[in-house]
Write a protein that holds these residues in place. Structure first.
Motif, short mmCIF file in Angstrom:
data_model
loop_
_atom_site.label_atom_id
_atom_site.label_comp_id
_atom_site.label_asym_id
_atom_site.label_seq_id
_atom_site.Cartn_x
_atom_site.Cartn_y
_atom_site.Cartn_z
N UNK A 151 18.42 -53.85 1.97
CA UNK A 151 18.24 -52.61 1.22
C UNK A 151 16.75 -52.31 1.23
N UNK A 152 16.30 -51.64 2.30
CA UNK A 152 14.86 -51.49 2.57
C UNK A 152 14.32 -50.26 1.87
N UNK A 153 13.47 -50.48 0.88
CA UNK A 153 12.92 -49.39 0.07
C UNK A 153 11.49 -49.08 0.48
N UNK A 154 11.19 -47.81 0.46
CA UNK A 154 9.81 -47.40 0.76
C UNK A 154 9.44 -46.23 -0.14
N UNK A 155 8.50 -46.50 -1.03
CA UNK A 155 8.00 -45.47 -1.93
C UNK A 155 6.59 -45.11 -1.48
N UNK A 156 6.40 -43.95 -0.85
CA UNK A 156 5.05 -43.56 -0.44
C UNK A 156 4.19 -43.28 -1.67
N UNK A 157 2.89 -43.46 -1.51
CA UNK A 157 1.99 -43.23 -2.63
C UNK A 157 0.66 -42.66 -2.20
N UNK A 158 -0.10 -42.23 -3.19
CA UNK A 158 -1.42 -41.66 -2.93
C UNK A 158 -2.44 -42.19 -3.92
N UNK A 159 -3.63 -42.44 -3.41
CA UNK A 159 -4.80 -42.81 -4.21
C UNK A 159 -5.49 -41.49 -4.59
N UNK A 160 -5.60 -41.23 -5.87
CA UNK A 160 -6.00 -39.89 -6.31
C UNK A 160 -7.33 -39.82 -7.05
N UNK A 161 -7.80 -40.94 -7.58
CA UNK A 161 -9.04 -40.93 -8.35
C UNK A 161 -10.24 -41.19 -7.45
N UNK A 162 -11.43 -41.10 -8.03
CA UNK A 162 -12.60 -41.63 -7.38
C UNK A 162 -13.58 -40.64 -6.81
N UNK A 163 -14.61 -41.22 -6.25
CA UNK A 163 -15.77 -40.48 -5.81
C UNK A 163 -15.50 -39.43 -4.74
N UNK A 164 -14.70 -39.69 -3.69
CA UNK A 164 -14.54 -38.67 -2.65
C UNK A 164 -14.04 -37.34 -3.19
N UNK A 165 -13.05 -37.38 -4.08
CA UNK A 165 -12.54 -36.12 -4.64
C UNK A 165 -13.58 -35.51 -5.58
N UNK A 166 -14.17 -36.34 -6.42
CA UNK A 166 -15.20 -35.85 -7.34
C UNK A 166 -16.35 -35.21 -6.57
N UNK A 167 -16.70 -35.81 -5.45
CA UNK A 167 -17.79 -35.29 -4.63
C UNK A 167 -17.44 -33.92 -4.06
N UNK A 168 -16.17 -33.75 -3.66
CA UNK A 168 -15.74 -32.45 -3.14
C UNK A 168 -15.88 -31.36 -4.21
N UNK A 169 -15.50 -31.67 -5.43
CA UNK A 169 -15.61 -30.68 -6.50
C UNK A 169 -17.08 -30.38 -6.79
N UNK A 170 -17.91 -31.42 -6.75
CA UNK A 170 -19.35 -31.19 -6.97
C UNK A 170 -19.92 -30.30 -5.87
N UNK A 171 -19.48 -30.51 -4.63
CA UNK A 171 -19.95 -29.66 -3.53
C UNK A 171 -19.55 -28.20 -3.78
N UNK A 172 -18.35 -28.00 -4.26
CA UNK A 172 -17.91 -26.63 -4.57
C UNK A 172 -18.78 -26.03 -5.67
N UNK A 173 -19.13 -26.84 -6.67
CA UNK A 173 -20.01 -26.37 -7.74
C UNK A 173 -21.37 -25.98 -7.19
#
Length: 998
Positions: free
Chosen positions: A94-116
């Motif tokens: 019964x092979x289960x696979x739950x995909x996931x995402x890493x959502x916190x941290x500097x890369x995303x924060x940096x993108x928002x700062x660039x937009x600012x």
């Protein structure tokens, strides 16, 4: 007048299938994706576990970062994961696979700062919760994009309910896992050097830095000998008396040193970070390095050395150092050896000691200590030691009680009140060199402490996000102690994080490839404590409080209260981590048990590797489709994750679970271009998965993955993909022939294998062999091995041998046992090949399956690999048919010579004489219809010696072939040339064909 020859072609059982020769994958694959979504394939597979016992199998997804389109490394990674999940499902799990995402941290924060910044806004002017919400929305947008891109690759999984590290429940669990570190004693606040980004103004983990070349100034600096350490005074006194017996026996040790031991000398250090000189607190030397005392006897113009100056330096490096100082041969003489014992007794002055207007800043002793990290490969054999700016330096400082300095601010500027250098920056806001190095060098020149300088290129740490250089900087941070005995009662595999991790690596985890074990083991064995804190805004905060008026070393410094922790967890579950930043949060969590004014709330952000390292808790432990024990069967990522996700997950789980969160760790290499170069946009050698899918289809990209040795670095490019596509076409043709033959199959054709001809029994033997090999390969994640076995079987054993031989019987035989057996074998082949290949080629195998079994609920991916009876194996038969195939190779090669010479147009025009000297082989050949095996109209076997002009193959001894043409007429139905053609009821046919026509 002769009657017209009947149209015998219409009487043949020619292939009957709608399976197209051209795959059309780019346009057809989306239709299958829609169909799988419509019939709910993933959910139906989960329902299969309700129909009977199926052991769960869980591959835990290492979360990609939600901030951009997929690159080819993503495609490689997710395809390997999909092959693992699909293969184990089809092998009965019964092979289960739950995909996931890493959502916190500097890369995303940096993108928002660039937009600012693009809008002329300042991040600090925006309410923190509003800023965090913008980060959340940014991640949500990319999750939707990446989800579609992953699904287009045919990746199966619970896409309707993935895990996100920014989900409220996930943020709650991450905080709870951190608070376990608070409660079990692993957490402490310390001040030690960390990787610091001056541009991003935060600490970075090792996994967040990459190394690039940059230019810097290397400098040779004089540290004047000040005297002798008080602790070593008596030792030096005795040493001096031995060396200078005629000196004043009553002189003070310092005077003795000045009289001849090392008086007027300076210890030469070398560094590539001039800005660290103001923070120097000691000098290290190598106990096993040979050192000498050198004196300057002459100088050229414009030299920073003076006649009479003495320097202590490693002998192996003296010539290079003096050459850099323009002290040519004959300008320096070596006076004598300097022992490690002497060096350990010395104390030097700092180069800025006593400088005018220094305000006493550097008027402290600079002792010398032995250090294992010192070498004589480069520099001077002496390492200037600034405990605030390096791991080795920090350790030396801790061992000897050296004072830490706090001269460098968050933006890499010297503190404003530091003499000479206040306000000078190491790097500016864009990561460019500031004025700090130049200011320090200029001051060294002014005080006469610089001997030489050189502009060099070094490989140095840079932030993987901003690409700006990082520095080693002492900052108060929060750490997880990995060598501290934990107060959690989970001592089965050790009492410390390090001991549990090392035990897990060796005893609880299987590694593919095994080199992964060695790499991670050495990292864990040597790593320092884990820096958990970051000075950013987007992530899960360190949910803890410190008592005002206490020090980190005080027992009541940290608040440890289960009730407070429970209130925090409940708030995070309902509102997410934003609850920590709301007005009144401190009172909400502390009252009524504590006076909020007595406590400081910590606002640092957790290292995002702690987030992803904690995923085992909120995915494996907490979800209904998780695992009973919170342990994954497999973690699978790239080799860079030995210092990333594998590493952080191991540390985190060992601190909370007491062991590793995985049973298997599978590692893949990096993806390179066709020439073996690293892919980069600047080189223009990148290949986007979307481009490959649009041109070839996802199955071709998946086939490329299956063909590579993913445990090493892989290459991909236009020519490689063309080769993959060509191999795919050959495989597809094999499947198409099989389907064409099965167009005439019915259950009447099913036969007992014992009643089949030997050739069919040999195919069943090969199926039994392959079943073992395929299952073992999939179980050990060896997709390259599985595909090579299946491709060779399809193209060599089937297309070039079995199909080539049996197409005559399939097309021309009537209702014979031979034709029925062939069709029965085709059915057995179909069920195995489609399920064996389905994990690798999900779209193509679905096409094959639906071509035979159409229907709304039909899918090969709902099937398991069929059991293959062990009794099909027949080693004796396999040995016999190995001899038959060797003999056939010689015959077909001999006929090819005649075909090339245009003596014949087809092999059926031949009736060769085959000379076989091996009695066993000859006997074997006489028991089979060897003319059918060789696809000739007739064949003669003889033990007579082959004549000299007979065709031979050097690699197959004992067989010679003499060519002869077939005698008789050509049957207009099967095209064999036989003597009996025209002698039967149906004109111009052989006996076999006439009987088939009735």
């Amino acid at each position: 007048m002769c009657a017209e020859t009947p149209d015998y072609k219409a009487t043949l059982n020619l292939p009957k299938t709608d399976f197209p020769m051209r795959a059309g994958l780019p346009t057809r694959e989306p239709e299958w994706l829609d169909r799988w979504a419509r019939i709910g394939i993933y959910d139906r597979l989960r329902d299969k576990a309700k129909d009977g016992p199926r052991t769960p199998f869980t591959l835990h997804d290492g979360p990609p970062y939600a901030n951009g389109h997929l690159h080819i490394g993503h495609a490689l990674n997710k395809t390997i994961k999909d092959m693992i999940v699909r293969s184990h499902q089809m092998m009965g799990r019964d092979a289960r696979y739950v995909p996931g995402w890493d959502c916190h941290g500097l890369p995303i924060e940096w993108k928002i700062e660039e937009q600012y910044r693009a809008k002329g806004l300042d991040k600090d002017d925006v309410p923190l919760v509003d800023f965090r919400q913008e980060c959340r929305r940014f991640a949500e947008g990319w999750i939707d994009i990446q989800r579609d891109e992953f699904q287009r690759l045919g990746i199966t999984g619970n896409w309707a309910d993935p895990y996100l590290t920014m989900d409220f429940h996930a943020e709650r669990v991450i905080a709870e896992e951190f608070m376990k570190f608070v409660m079990n004693g692993a957490l402490y606040q310390g001040s030690k050097p960390v990787m610091w980004s001056p541009v991003e103004k935060t600490a970075l983990a090792e996994a967040e830095v990459e190394y690039h070349d940059r230019q810097t100034d290397a400098i040779w600096v004089k540290f004047p000998v000040a005297g002798v350490s008080e602790a070593r005074a008596e030792h030096v006194n005795q040493l001096a008396k031995k060396m200078y017996p005629e000196s004043d026996q009553d002189a003070e040790p310092d005077a003795l040193a000045s009289a001849g031991l090392l008086g007027r000398a300076a210890v030469l250090i070398w560094t590539t970070t001039p800005w660290t000189i103001p923070q120097n607190r000691a000098i290290c030397f190598g106990s096993d390095i040979g050192y000498g005392l050198y004196e300057v006897t002459g100088t050229p113009d414009e030299c920073w050395a003076s006649v009479g100056e003495r320097y202590v330096i490693a002998d192996a490096l003296a010539e290079t150092a003096f050459a850099r100082a323009r002290l040519e041969y004959g300008m320096v003489r070596r006076l004598r050896d300097v022992s490690a014992s002497e060096l350990s007794a010395l104390v030097c002055h700092h180069p800025f000691h006593g400088a005018a207007d220094a305000q006493g800043e550097w008027d402290y002793p600079v002792p010398l200590y032995p250090g294992d990290h010192v070498t004589d490969d480069a520099g001077t054999g002496f390492v200037h030691t600034a405990p605030s700016h390096g791991d080795d330096d920090y350790q030396i400082g801790r061992d000897h009680g050296l004072e830490m300095t706090f001269n460098i601010m968050d933006d890499s500027s010297f503190r404003a009140d530091l003499p000479f250098f206040g306000g000078q920056r190491i790097y500016d806001d864009k990561g460019k060199s500031g004025g700090a190095n130049k200011a320090v060098i200029d001051k060294l020149v002014q005080v006469g402490a610089l001997l030489a300088r050189q502009r060099i290129t070094i490989s140095d740490a840079h932030s993987w996000r901003s690409k700006a250089p990082v520095i080693r900087l002492n900052r108060p941070q929060w750490f997880a102690a990995i060598d501290r005995d934990l107060n959690d009662g989970q001592d089965t595999y050790g009492t410390t994080i390090r001991s549990r991790a090392l035990t897990s690596i060796d005893s609880l985890v299987k590694w593919t490839p095994q080199s992964g074990r060695n790499r991670l083991y050495s990292m864990i064995e040597a790593r320092p404590d884990w820096v958990l804190s970051r000075q950013r805004a987007w992530g899960v905060p360190l949910t803890c409080f410190t008592k005002r008026g206490t020090k980190p070393s005080d027992p009541d410094f940290l608040l440890r209260d289960p009730a407070v922790n429970a209130r925090i967890a409940a708030a995070f579950e309902a509102e997410g981590a934003d609850a920590w930043y709301q007005d009144g949060a401190k009172a909400r969590f502390l009252a009524p048990d504590y006076n909020p004014d007595d406590w400081e709330q910590v606002f640092d952000i957790l290292d995002v590797w702690f987030d992803s390292g904690s995923t085992h808790a909120f995915v494996l432990r907490d979800r209904a489709d998780g695992t009973a024990d919170g342990i994954a069967d497999v973690y699978m990522e790239g080799t860079d994750q030995h210092r990333g996700w594998f590493h952080s997950s191991l540390l985190q789980a060992c601190g909370t679970l007491g062991r590793a969160p995985y049973r298997n760790v599978v590692t893949h290499g990096f993806t390179l271009d066709e020439k073996g170069n690293k892919m980069s946009k600047s080189l223009g050698n990148t290949i986007a998965p979307d481009d490959v899918v649009k041109q070839y289809g996802a199955d071709i990209l998946r086939l490329w993955v299956a063909q590579t040795d993913y445990t090493a670095d892989q290459r991909i490019g236009p020519e490689i993909l063309k080769g993959v596509a060509d191999g795919y076409r050959r495989l597809r043709n094999t499947l198409r022939f099989m389907l064409g033959a099965l167009g005439h199959y019915s259950e009447v054709d099913r036969m007992n294998p014992a009643d089949m001809p030997e050739l069919e029994q040999w195919v069943l033997h090969r199926l039994a062999e392959l079943d073992d090999q395929v299952r073992a390969g999939y179980a050990s994640f060896d997709f390259q091995g599985v595909y090579q076995q299946l491709f060779n079987f399809c193209t060599v054993d089937l297309s070039a041998f079995y199909f080539d031989i049996r197409k005559d019987a399939l097309y021309c035989d009537g209702d014979t046992d031979r034709a029925r057996a062939a069709r029965c074998v085709m059915d057995l082949l179909f069920h195995r090949l489609t399920t064996w290949l389905a994990p690798i080629l999900p779209f193509t195998t679905e096409d094959v399956w639906l071509s035979r079994f159409p229907g709304e609920g039909s899918s090969v991916h709902l099937r398991d690999m069929p059991d293959t009876p062990a009794k099909w194996r027949n080693e004796a038969l396999a040995e016999k048919w190995a001899m038959v195939r060797r003999a056939r190779r010689v015959v077909t090669a001999a006929l090819e010579v005649q075909r090339t010479a245009k003596v014949i147009g087809a092999s059926l025009e031949a009736a060769p004489l085959v000379h076989v000297t091996d009695a066993d082989m000859l006997a074997a050949l006489k028991t089979v219809a060897f003319e059918d095996i060789c696809i000739t109209s007739d064949i003669t076997l003889t033990a007579d010696p082959a004549p000299a002009d007979a065709f031979r193959m050097p690699e197959i001894e004992g067989i010679g072939v003499t060519f002869a043409k077939a005698e008789g007429q050509k049957c207009q139905r099967c095209w064999k040339i036989l003597p009996d053609v025209g002698q039967h009821a149906h004109p111009e046919t052989c006996g076999r064909c006439s009987a088939a026509l009735g």
